[in-house]
Design an enzyme around this catalytic site. Sequence first.
Site, PDB file in Angstrom:
ATOM      1  N   GLY A 144       0.802  -1.161  -0.260  1.00 53.89           N
ATOM      2  CA  GLY A 144      -0.006  -0.042  -0.128  1.00 53.89           C
ATOM      3  C   GLY A 144       0.856   1.240  -0.121  1.00 53.89           C
ATOM      4  O   GLY A 144       1.912   1.264  -0.734  1.00 53.89           O
ATOM      5  N   SER A 145       0.363   2.187   0.685  1.00 55.91           N
ATOM      6  CA  SER A 145       1.090   3.629   0.485  1.00 55.91           C
ATOM      7  C   SER A 145       2.481   3.742   0.982  1.00 55.91           C
ATOM      8  O   SER A 145       3.106   4.551   0.679  1.00 55.91           O
ATOM      9  CB  SER A 145       0.162   4.630   1.602  1.00 55.91           C
ATOM     10  OG  SER A 145      -1.246   4.408   1.434  1.00 55.91           O
ATOM     11  N   THR A 146       3.039   2.610   1.809  1.00 46.79           N
ATOM     12  CA  THR A 146       4.556   2.727   2.156  1.00 46.79           C
ATOM     13  C   THR A 146       5.591   2.782   1.006  1.00 46.79           C
ATOM     14  O   THR A 146       6.401   3.122   0.909  1.00 46.79           O
ATOM     15  CB  THR A 146       4.816   1.752   3.159  1.00 46.79           C
ATOM     16  OG1 THR A 146       4.430   0.461   2.639  1.00 46.79           O
ATOM     17  CG2 THR A 146       4.283   2.053   4.534  1.00 46.79           C
ATOM     18  N   LYS A 206       4.670   4.745  -1.909  1.00 43.62           N
ATOM     19  CA  LYS A 206       4.411   6.039  -2.419  1.00 43.62           C
ATOM     20  C   LYS A 206       5.645   7.033  -2.392  1.00 43.62           C
ATOM     21  O   LYS A 206       6.133   7.665  -3.454  1.00 43.62           O
ATOM     22  CB  LYS A 206       3.224   6.991  -1.935  1.00 43.62           C
ATOM     23  CG  LYS A 206       1.937   6.131  -2.281  1.00 43.62           C
ATOM     24  CD  LYS A 206       0.848   7.025  -1.595  1.00 43.62           C
ATOM     25  CE  LYS A 206      -0.668   6.464  -1.676  1.00 43.62           C
ATOM     26  NZ  LYS A 206      -1.517   6.785  -0.879  1.00 43.62           N
TER      27      LYS A 206
END
Lengths: 87, 581
Positions: free
Chosen positions: B297-299, B301
């Site tokens: 997920g967002s880690t 980005k």
Amino acid sequence: MTKVNFILFFVILLMALAKINSQHQSRKLYFELDQQKEIGQKLNSEYSQLQLEQSTWAMHGRIEEVAKKSLKMKTPEPKKIILLERP
Amino acid sequence: MSLFINNKVEKTFFELSGIRRRLILLLFLAGFLTLIFRAFYLQSLDKKFLQSKGNATSTRVISLYADRGKITDRNGDILAISSPVESVWVNPPNVKITKDQKLELENILKLSAGEVDQKLLNNKKEFIYLKRQISPEDARRLQALKIPGIFFQKEFKRFYPAADITANLVGFTNLDNIGQEGIELSQNKFLSGKLGSKKVIKDRAGKIVDDLQEVKLPQDGHDIKLSIDARIQYLTYRELAKSIEIHKAKAGSAIVLDAKTGEVLAMANLPSYNPNNFREGGGPTRNRAVTDVFEPGSTIKPFTVSSALDAGILNPSSLVEISSGLMKIGSATIHDAHADGSKPFMTVSEVIAKSSNVGAARIGLMQTPKSLWSTLNKVGFGMQTSAGFPGEASGRLRDYKNWGKVDQATISFGHGINLTLLQLAQSYTVFANDGEMKPVTLFKKDEIPMGTKVFTKQTARTMVEMMEQVVEEGTGGNAKIIGYRVAGKTGTAEKIGANGAYEKNKNIGSFVGLAPVSNPRIIMAVMIDEPSIGSHYGGAVAAPVFSSVMADVMKILKIPQDIKTQNKVLPQDNKNIKETI
């Protein structure tokens, strides 16, 4: 000639006895050495047991519990901490 | 007179006949010849057989024990050690035991009467273990009973003082001291000692009196020093357990890295087990942080954005269209979890701070697939780390040639890619080392390893500052610690179910961060699997673990503060300021 032989006979007898004696001494010493080695091994075993015991007593979970419960220790609140600048 | 005497003398002698005399002489000769021949036979012809028989009664081959090496943490605290124990074996036909003795035996060995009977009445074998690996004290008590037919054998048992705290990492050995899991398995050869032997002469009393020069010295196994710091490991495990308990999660992992050297200072997993009385087969023995993959997920980005910054496509204040948190690509719709419908644009910094999926997807799509892929590849996604842990997963980063638009957009915010927590922690070393990635290791290193350059220094520093905003005013507020500047990134991903679709109510919350920002020393990655109570966001379930562990790690490692507490707006009764030991 007989005389020489006679002397040699006694010399060889003496040598044989000396050999038996030294063999006996060597076995006695070896036995002692072996015992000492065994003691060394036992001490090594004991050392590993003590290391194990020490590390079990020093587990962080236990230290924390002792500090909190029996010694009633706690971390100071942030506002009680004064930070000093290194000169 | 003389005649008389002569006569008398002659009479006392008894004259033998010539034949009889010779016969007797011959008999004597034959007797001696037999003796000589017999002696010759024994000395030369039958020598081998006789000597071996003779040796069998007095010489013995004795095994010399070799120790299995210790496993210690970086400061020498013991994580695994072998200690001598006794195994009890019986030769059933020879056992003579009274009723009282049997009761005592069952009592000492903690065996039921049935078990003992079954073993003692088994007449087919001459060697049966009654019980293996009993303590030396129990062995002494049992020896004092002097039961005939019961024997003792010295063995070594492996002990793990840190028990469940390091279990998944250190692993365990079986009864024969062969590594089965973890470091015990991967380093088995190095740890194992080689048994030695010597041939000795024993006297009648069983005392060893001499050796026969046939000595094979035992070789002790080597000790292993892990990069783990037992204090940090304990803290990490404790705080991880707390979060899992609070959020009633299924599992969790956390890794603490020395940012400069790539050394793993702590690697905790839950659920765990106690390796000291563990029966082989079953149980939560997996080191999830290394063997299990998840969608980050967002880690991810920060890598998508850094890649764009590095290519010069964007700068931190460039505006990115987020279309009120909704974006359609073909049939797929991307939406933001933390959407603020009023804003059509965000700066790049805000995309990171607010963790906008749409923003990250747009930034991802600005780049060529090859450029994005090469960044993700360079930071180690899709391949095993250098940790060398048994059963390590390599994760999955598909070849950019097979990416469609949707793939590229979703990978940009960490979906359609999976990795291990260790890979994730390792990848963040690029931000701590001015763009250079350090390979992770589980063993203590004396020198700083060479890294691989991924981003420019400028890009790395910029990204760290953006990630500081995540903690300051974005999704990672719970990661704050007093006195230190912290940067990090939250991540929340739905898990993929058995049918291949995302499951709404099964999430993985994660947080990866570093501190202190002014000179990053420590990286920590936390992952909580299926939190079921309260919020499931990484910022709520994983970031608090980060802040409590990190606050203490800073103290343990005596890392100087980089903000003065007095100047920092932080409520004094902030719940996130953790108690420490």
